[in-house]
Design an enzyme around this catalytic site. Structure first.
Site, PDB file in Angstrom:
ATOM      1  N   LYS A 187       0.854  -1.193   0.000  1.00 53.90           N
ATOM      2  CA  LYS A 187       0.000   0.000   0.000  1.00 53.90           C
ATOM      3  C   LYS A 187       0.887   1.238   0.000  1.00 53.90           C
ATOM      4  O   LYS A 187       1.616   1.487   0.960  1.00 53.90           O
ATOM      5  CB  LYS A 187      -0.911   0.022   1.225  1.00 53.90           C
ATOM      6  CG  LYS A 187      -2.010   1.066   1.063  1.00 53.90           C
ATOM      7  CD  LYS A 187      -2.436   1.723   2.357  1.00 53.90           C
ATOM      8  CE  LYS A 187      -1.467   2.751   2.881  1.00 53.90           C
ATOM      9  NZ  LYS A 187      -1.445   4.024   2.132  1.00 53.90           N
ATOM     10  N   CYS A 299      14.067  11.359   5.655  1.00 51.60           N
ATOM     11  CA  CYS A 299      14.181  10.915   7.048  1.00 51.60           C
ATOM     12  C   CYS A 299      15.581  11.126   7.595  1.00 51.60           C
ATOM     13  O   CYS A 299      15.761  11.228   8.802  1.00 51.60           O
ATOM     14  CB  CYS A 299      13.806   9.451   7.134  1.00 51.60           C
ATOM     15  SG  CYS A 299      14.737   8.465   5.973  1.00 51.60           S
ATOM     16  N   GLU A 400      11.032  16.383  13.836  1.00 53.53           N
ATOM     17  CA  GLU A 400      11.466  16.540  12.443  1.00 53.53           C
ATOM     18  C   GLU A 400      10.741  17.723  11.811  1.00 53.53           C
ATOM     19  O   GLU A 400       9.508  17.756  11.843  1.00 53.53           O
ATOM     20  CB  GLU A 400      10.988  15.319  11.645  1.00 53.53           C
ATOM     21  CG  GLU A 400      11.872  14.151  11.576  1.00 53.53           C
ATOM     22  CD  GLU A 400      11.222  13.059  10.723  1.00 53.53           C
ATOM     23  OE1 GLU A 400      10.057  12.700  10.961  1.00 53.53           O
ATOM     24  OE2 GLU A 400      11.894  12.553   9.826  1.00 53.53           O
TER      25      GLU A 400
HETATM   26  P1  NAP Z   1       3.090   8.325   7.793  1.00 52.56           P
HETATM   27  O1  NAP Z   1       1.994   9.296   7.978  1.00 52.56           O
HETATM   28  O2  NAP Z   1       3.471   7.480   8.947  1.00 52.56           O
HETATM   29  O3  NAP Z   1       2.654   7.412   6.553  1.00 52.56           O
HETATM   30  C1  NAP Z   1       3.454   6.359   6.076  1.00 52.56           C
HETATM   31  C2  NAP Z   1       2.553   5.281   5.523  1.00 52.56           C
HETATM   32  O4  NAP Z   1       1.745   4.765   6.572  1.00 52.56           O
HETATM   33  C3  NAP Z   1       1.587   5.784   4.446  1.00 52.56           C
HETATM   34  O5  NAP Z   1       1.389   4.769   3.506  1.00 52.56           O
HETATM   35  C4  NAP Z   1       0.331   6.032   5.247  1.00 52.56           C
HETATM   36  O6  NAP Z   1      -0.833   5.975   4.466  1.00 52.56           O
HETATM   37  C5  NAP Z   1       0.381   4.881   6.226  1.00 52.56           C
HETATM   38  N1  NAP Z   1      -0.427   5.113   7.419  1.00 52.56           N
HETATM   39  C6  NAP Z   1      -0.808   6.295   7.941  1.00 52.56           C
HETATM   40  N2  NAP Z   1      -1.584   6.087   9.044  1.00 52.56           N
HETATM   41  C7  NAP Z   1      -1.694   4.755   9.199  1.00 52.56           C
HETATM   42  C8  NAP Z   1      -2.361   3.916  10.141  1.00 52.56           C
HETATM   43  N3  NAP Z   1      -3.058   4.416  11.153  1.00 52.56           N
HETATM   44  N4  NAP Z   1      -2.269   2.580   9.992  1.00 52.56           N
HETATM   45  C9  NAP Z   1      -1.548   2.073   8.995  1.00 52.56           C
HETATM   46  N5  NAP Z   1      -0.890   2.793   8.057  1.00 52.56           N
HETATM   47  C10 NAP Z   1      -0.949   4.128   8.164  1.00 52.56           C
HETATM   48  O7  NAP Z   1       4.431   9.015   7.304  1.00 52.56           O
HETATM   49  P2  NAP Z   1       4.615  10.017   6.088  1.00 52.56           P
HETATM   50  O8  NAP Z   1       4.207  11.368   6.549  1.00 52.56           O
HETATM   51  O9  NAP Z   1       3.996   9.476   4.846  1.00 52.56           O
HETATM   52  O10 NAP Z   1       6.192   9.928   5.862  1.00 52.56           O
HETATM   53  C11 NAP Z   1       7.087  10.739   6.529  1.00 52.56           C
HETATM   54  C12 NAP Z   1       7.731   9.986   7.677  1.00 52.56           C
HETATM   55  O11 NAP Z   1       8.420   8.853   7.170  1.00 52.56           O
HETATM   56  C13 NAP Z   1       8.792  10.817   8.356  1.00 52.56           C
HETATM   57  O12 NAP Z   1       8.715  10.646   9.740  1.00 52.56           O
HETATM   58  C14 NAP Z   1      10.096  10.234   7.831  1.00 52.56           C
HETATM   59  O13 NAP Z   1      11.191  10.414   8.666  1.00 52.56           O
HETATM   60  C15 NAP Z   1       9.725   8.792   7.692  1.00 52.56           C
HETATM   61  N6  NAP Z   1      10.640   8.110   6.770  1.00 52.56           N
HETATM   62  C16 NAP Z   1      11.522   7.209   7.286  1.00 52.56           C
HETATM   63  C17 NAP Z   1      12.424   6.566   6.452  1.00 52.56           C
HETATM   64  C18 NAP Z   1      13.408   5.590   6.999  1.00 52.56           C
HETATM   65  O14 NAP Z   1      14.017   4.858   6.221  1.00 52.56           O
HETATM   66  N7  NAP Z   1      13.600   5.506   8.305  1.00 52.56           N
HETATM   67  C19 NAP Z   1      12.409   6.826   5.074  1.00 52.56           C
HETATM   68  C20 NAP Z   1      11.500   7.742   4.579  1.00 52.56           C
HETATM   69  C21 NAP Z   1      10.606   8.373   5.444  1.00 52.56           C
HETATM   70  P3  NAP Z   1      -1.593   7.347   4.061  1.00 52.56           P
HETATM   71  O15 NAP Z   1      -0.648   8.126   3.232  1.00 52.56           O
HETATM   72  O16 NAP Z   1      -2.796   6.874   3.328  1.00 52.56           O
HETATM   73  O17 NAP Z   1      -1.937   8.039   5.360  1.00 52.56           O
END
Ligand code: NAP
Length: 499
Positions: A187, A299, A400
């Protein structure tokens, strides 16, 4: 609905996929709901995809579970050959994939091309690793027995990815899973489904068999139901997630009922330290590369830049000159170096962090607002910003910022800066610039992160393990460690052997 103003032109129009891919076929969501995909540069919808629900998620899991025995039974060489074909198709369609990334995510086209190559490198790497999933023979404790260790695929894997690297994050999960012999349900993030769908289409063209790779799209509202269906499904044996720490913790909690294997690549709050003995030009160069890739929406983006007393003023001057020269604009403009932020929520968070810092005494050296001419209500651009005099009571020190904002903190001693750098629940990446070899080794050991860049701002490589410690999660992506995460270790004890 059709989008008459669609200005996106692809060499291969069929790569604009707008359905779920389950059991080798494209389909709408069962309930027929759809949601629009928006160009962050202008806020305009330009495509739409299924807003799936738990029924679609279960269909995908059914398909992946059916395909598992057949896929794991293939030889490692067969799986590797299919991955290599997929890799070749990704490269052959680089331009179209880059256009899709830029359109839905907003990063400049040159960066999007870089992301395609970066993502493809994981597919190639894991094609090569598939044939090296070695086991072990252990010296027998008593005669007449043989002790062996074999590696087996974890099973059906659910992959959930963020919007900031829509191709690379998918590739980094799907490639090792398939190499290990797992099947996948995926997803993508709400904001960036199209790149992932195109990637899956290319996997289909490469000959990845039906059911081995499935993808369903969902809006933020439906996402918990889709992922929830996989969390409670006992056939889904592993969750691989990249995203925020808050959501990652929720997945860890909710997967406890079925005790799934988990890889969590979560948020960061990277420190970037410049010691008095650093090569300042190199340090500025490294910070520009680490900080401004994808407009600061990565990230591993440095969030707190600590500069030692002796070089603070000079470093601030050199950096501000470079940052204020960055060109902000749409992905389609070849001159653009910083595209729009992904959405309004992201922009509001950045603006709130800067306002909070200024209120608490930070000095604005450049930026600190939306750029002139790109500040309409629909616009999500933010001017590259440098703040001096940052302190640990500011929001940007704790969370962040995820945008093009550099905050400079002044420090005096090594002990002081190491303590400050580690004073966060996060532990993904850290960077430092220094030339004293003893200091280099000391500081590298003392930083509590999964990744340390020493005199280097560009860290990611398919051959290196990527991942964090503390609340940045666990598990590693890339490298030989990345394949392990998709496998179980099975011990076989063969007894009764006659001499
Ligand atoms: P996010 O809100 O956590 O979303 C990530 C994924 O999780 C999306 O597919 C999102 O779907 C899904 N999601 C959201 N709420 C959920 C729930 N309650 N249950 C299950 N899945 C859920 O993060 P983001 O804003 O997209 O990404 C930014 C974050 O990712 C930052 O904190 C960044 O540091 C981190 N990141 C980490 C790495 C690493 O390698 N450590 C790499 C890249 C990014 P929807 O979009 O439909 O809400």
């Amino acid at each position: 609905m059709t989008y008459p103003n669609l200005t996106l032109t692809l060499d291969r129009g069929e790569l604009l996929c707008q359905g779920n891919y389950v059991d080798g076929a494209w389909r709408p969501g069962r309930a027929g709901c759809r949601y629009p995909v928006v160009n962050p540069a202008d806020g305009q919808a330009f495509a739409e995809v299924p807003d799936s629900d738990e029924t679609d998620a279960r269909d995908a899991a059914d398909s992946a579970a059916r395909a598992f025995e057949g896929w794991r039974a293939r030889s490692a060489r067969e799986r590797a050959a299919l991955l290599k074909r997929w890799h070749a198709l990704i490269l052959a369609n680089k331009e179209d994939l880059a256009r899709l990334i830029s359109r839905e995510q907003g990063k400049p086209l040159a960066e999007a091309r870089g992301e395609v190559l970066y993502g493809a490198s994981y597919v190639e790497w894991f094609a090569e690793e598939a044939v090296r999933a070695y086991g072990d023979i252990i010296p027998e404790p008593v005669r007449g027995r043989k002790l062996m260790v074999v590696k087996e695929p974890a099973g059906v894997v659910a992959a959930i990815t963020p919007w900031n690297f829509p191709l690379a994050m998918m590739a980094r999960k799907i490639a090792p899973a398939l190499a290990a012999g797992c099947t996948v349900v995926a997803k993508p993030a709400e904001d960036t489904p199209l790149t992932a769908l195109a990637l899956v289409r290319l996997a289909h063209e490469a000959g990845i068999p039906p059911g081995v790779l499935n993808i369903v799209t969902a809006s933020r509202g439906h996402t918990p139901a889709v992922v929830g269906a996989w969390l409670e499904d006992t056939r889904v044996r592993k969750i691989t997630f990249t995203g925020s720490t808050a959501v990652g913790k929720g997945l860890a909690r909710d997967s406890a009922a079925t005790l799934k294997k988990l890889s969590l690549e979560l948020g960061g709050n990277a420190p970037f330290i410049v010691f008095d003995d650093a090569d300042l030009e190199d340090a500025v160069e490294g910070l520009m590369a680490a900080k401004f890739r994808n407009g600061g929406q990565t990230c591993v983006s440095p969030n707190r830049v600590y500069v030692q007393d002796g070089v603070y003023a000079r470093f601030a001057e050199l950096l501000t000159a470079r940052v204020s020269a960055l060109a902000v604009g749409p992905a389609t403009d070849p001159a653009s170096q910083i595209g729009p932020m992904i959405n309004r929520r992201a922009l509001d968070k950045i603006a709130a962090h800067v306002a909070d810092a200024v209120e608490k005494g930070a000095e604005l050296l450049c930026g600190g607002r939306q750029p002139a001419g790109r500040d309409s209500p629909a616009s999500t651009y933010y001017a590259p910003t440098v703040l001096a005099g940052a302190s640990h009571d500011m929001l940007l020190a704790r969370e962040e910022t995820f945008g093009p904002v550099v905050a400079l903190f002044r420090f005096a001693t090594e002990d002081e800066v190491v303590a400050a750098a580690n004073d966060t629940p996060f532990g993904l990446a850290a960077y430092f610039y220094a030339r004293d070899i003893s200091r280099v080794w000391r500081v590298a050991e003392r930083l509590e992160t999964g990744i340390v860049g020493i005199n280097e701002g560009a860290l990611a490589a398919e051959s290196a393990p990527f991942g964090g410690v503390k609340e940045s999660g666990y598990g590693r992506e890339g490298s030989r460690y990345g394949l392990e995460d998709y496998m179980h270790t099975k011990y076989l004890c063969l007894g009764g052997l006659k001499q």
